[in-house]
Design a protein around this motif. Structure first.
Motif, PDB file in Angstrom:
ATOM      1  N   THR A 125     -11.610  68.054  46.184  1.00  0.00           N
ATOM      2  CA  THR A 125     -10.518  69.014  47.148  1.00  0.00           C
ATOM      3  C   THR A 125      -9.523  68.126  47.137  1.00  0.00           C
ATOM      4  O   THR A 125      -9.205  67.114  47.446  1.00  0.00           O
TER       5      THR A 125
ATOM      6  N   ALA B  86      -5.375  67.926  48.305  1.00  0.00           N
ATOM      7  CA  ALA B  86      -4.541  68.540  49.827  1.00  0.00           C
ATOM      8  C   ALA B  86      -3.159  67.933  49.682  1.00  0.00           C
ATOM      9  O   ALA B  86      -2.815  66.990  48.911  1.00  0.00           O
ATOM     10  N   THR B  87      -2.403  68.863  50.202  1.00  0.00           N
ATOM     11  CA  THR B  87      -0.841  68.336  50.348  1.00  0.00           C
ATOM     12  C   THR B  87      -0.434  68.499  51.707  1.00  0.00           C
ATOM     13  O   THR B  87      -0.789  69.689  52.526  1.00  0.00           O
TER      14      THR B  87
ATOM     15  N   TYR C 141     -11.124  64.644  51.953  1.00  0.00           N
ATOM     16  CA  TYR C 141     -10.187  65.078  50.731  1.00  0.00           C
ATOM     17  C   TYR C 141     -10.423  63.969  49.646  1.00  0.00           C
ATOM     18  O   TYR C 141     -10.133  62.975  50.024  1.00  0.00           O
TER      19      TYR C 141
ATOM     20  N   ILE D  31      -4.702  63.510  47.818  1.00  0.00           N
ATOM     21  CA  ILE D  31      -3.967  63.875  48.761  1.00  0.00           C
ATOM     22  C   ILE D  31      -2.504  63.770  48.480  1.00  0.00           C
ATOM     23  O   ILE D  31      -2.185  62.499  47.830  1.00  0.00           O
TER      24      ILE D  31
ATOM     25  N   SER E 112      -9.548  77.884  48.294  1.00  0.00           N
ATOM     26  CA  SER E 112      -8.171  77.294  48.896  1.00  0.00           C
ATOM     27  C   SER E 112      -8.067  77.461  50.273  1.00  0.00           C
ATOM     28  O   SER E 112      -8.641  78.785  50.671  1.00  0.00           O
TER      29      SER E 112
ATOM     30  N   LEU F 112      -1.466  71.865  56.468  1.00  0.00           N
ATOM     31  CA  LEU F 112      -2.311  71.359  55.463  1.00  0.00           C
ATOM     32  C   LEU F 112      -2.664  72.344  54.528  1.00  0.00           C
ATOM     33  O   LEU F 112      -3.505  73.229  54.767  1.00  0.00           O
TER      34      LEU F 112
ATOM     35  N   THR G  41      -4.837  73.094  50.899  1.00  0.00           N
ATOM     36  CA  THR G  41      -5.937  72.331  50.116  1.00  0.00           C
ATOM     37  C   THR G  41      -6.465  73.548  49.011  1.00  0.00           C
ATOM     38  O   THR G  41      -6.272  74.490  49.309  1.00  0.00           O
TER      39      THR G  41
ATOM     40  N   THR H  57     -10.150  73.492  46.319  1.00  0.00           N
ATOM     41  CA  THR H  57     -11.263  72.663  45.848  1.00  0.00           C
ATOM     42  C   THR H  57     -11.366  73.053  44.301  1.00  0.00           C
ATOM     43  O   THR H  57     -11.355  74.366  44.105  1.00  0.00           O
TER      44      THR H  57
END
Length: 287
Positions: free
Chosen positions: A5, A7-8, A32, A35, A222, A234, A236, A238
């Motif tokens: 996963t 993530a931002t 996650y 990141i 997502s 957030l 994400t 996957t």
């Protein structure tokens, strides 16, 4: 391989120990794998504190300017082979070239400026740098873009059309796909940034994760969710990042062929003949 996963999140500044601790705890609980953080507002003296709380799998592009600084983190369970690290635009664009399960992946974490002229210059720099990457390798581009490409992604008007045009060129040239939009094409009410001031509110979808079109089938899901201590949400994705060949990507018809009279005539003849073959097949699916 278990899907990873990505993530931002724009952290709105993690220089304060309490806020940093809370944000990192939130990310650890989320499990996650990779990141992208923006607006980290860090310098060299902050690295030890981050490593103490997260581990040594943190890569920085420092900036003491309040609205700058990015960091890319790997979960303690993920140990990619880091092939290269580059601060293409210090405090704004951090590139990690890594190998995960045999697959070479270019992880590009960006935090675009908020003002139009600086934005345009940044995206021009980003375009130049992305052009140096191997187009055959998987590209993951994520972060806070501070601009929108779709009308549905904002409540008002885009403040810098020239910047948006440059970002469009990047997306098109590198065949990138916004995973959230690809997975949720009809969603027009989800945003990653909400601002309330003077009894008015504005909202926009500024935080994205793009993936190379060729690797689109690797993305399974997502999401966009609330995050603590930030007015950004957030985002994400996957995905399976391994050397196993991905399934077939989406096929798109070349619309220019509709202007080709020879093609149109040929297809009409084919279709009339093919319709007559329906009875030769046990089901419409096989036909």
């Amino acid at each position: 391989m278990t899907p990873l996963t990505i993530a931002t999140l724009n952290t709105r500044g993690c220089r304060m120990a309490f806020r940093r601790s809370q944000v990192l705890s939130f990310l650890q609980e989320g499990g996650y794998s990779v990141i992208f953080l923006q607006e980290t507002y860090t310098d060299l003296t902050a690295e030890d504190s981050w490593w103490l709380e997260w581990g040594d799998r943190v890569y920085f592009s420092h900036s003491t300017i309040r609205q700058a600084g990015v960091a890319t983190l790997f979960s303690p369970d993920l140990w990619p082979e880091v092939l290269g690290v580059a601060e293409a635009v210090p405090g704004r664009l951090l590139h990690l070239r890594v190998r995960i399960e045999g697959l070479v992946v270019n992880l590009v974490n960006i935090y675009a400026p908020t003002s139009g002229p600086e934005q345009l210059q940044f995206y021009q720099q980003a375009s130049t740098f992305l052009g140096t990457l191997d187009s055959h390798e998987c590209l993951v581009l994520g972060g806070d873009f501070n601009t929108t490409l779709e009308k549905q992604d904002r409540s008002g008007t885009e403040q810098s059309p020239a910047t948006a045009d440059t970002l469009w060129e990047i997306v098109e040239h590198h065949s990138l796909v916004d995973i959230w939009h690809d997975h949720h094409p009809d969603d027009t009410s989800t945003f990653t940034f909400v601002q309330v001031e003077a009894h008015r509110s504005s909202h926009s979808l500024l935080d994205h994760i793009y993936l190379s079109h060729f690797h689109l089938s690797r993305a399974h899901s997502s999401s966009i969710r609330l995050a603590p201590f930030s007015d950004h949400h957030l985002a994400t994705v996957t995905a399976s990042l391994c050397t196993e060949r991905p399934g077939p990507a989406y096929w798109h018809f070349n619309n220019s062929l509709l202007e080709d009279e020879g093609f149109v005539t040929s297809f009409r003849e084919f279709w009339l003949a093919w319709r007559g073959q329906r009875h030769a097949f046990p089901s419409a699916r096989q036909w």
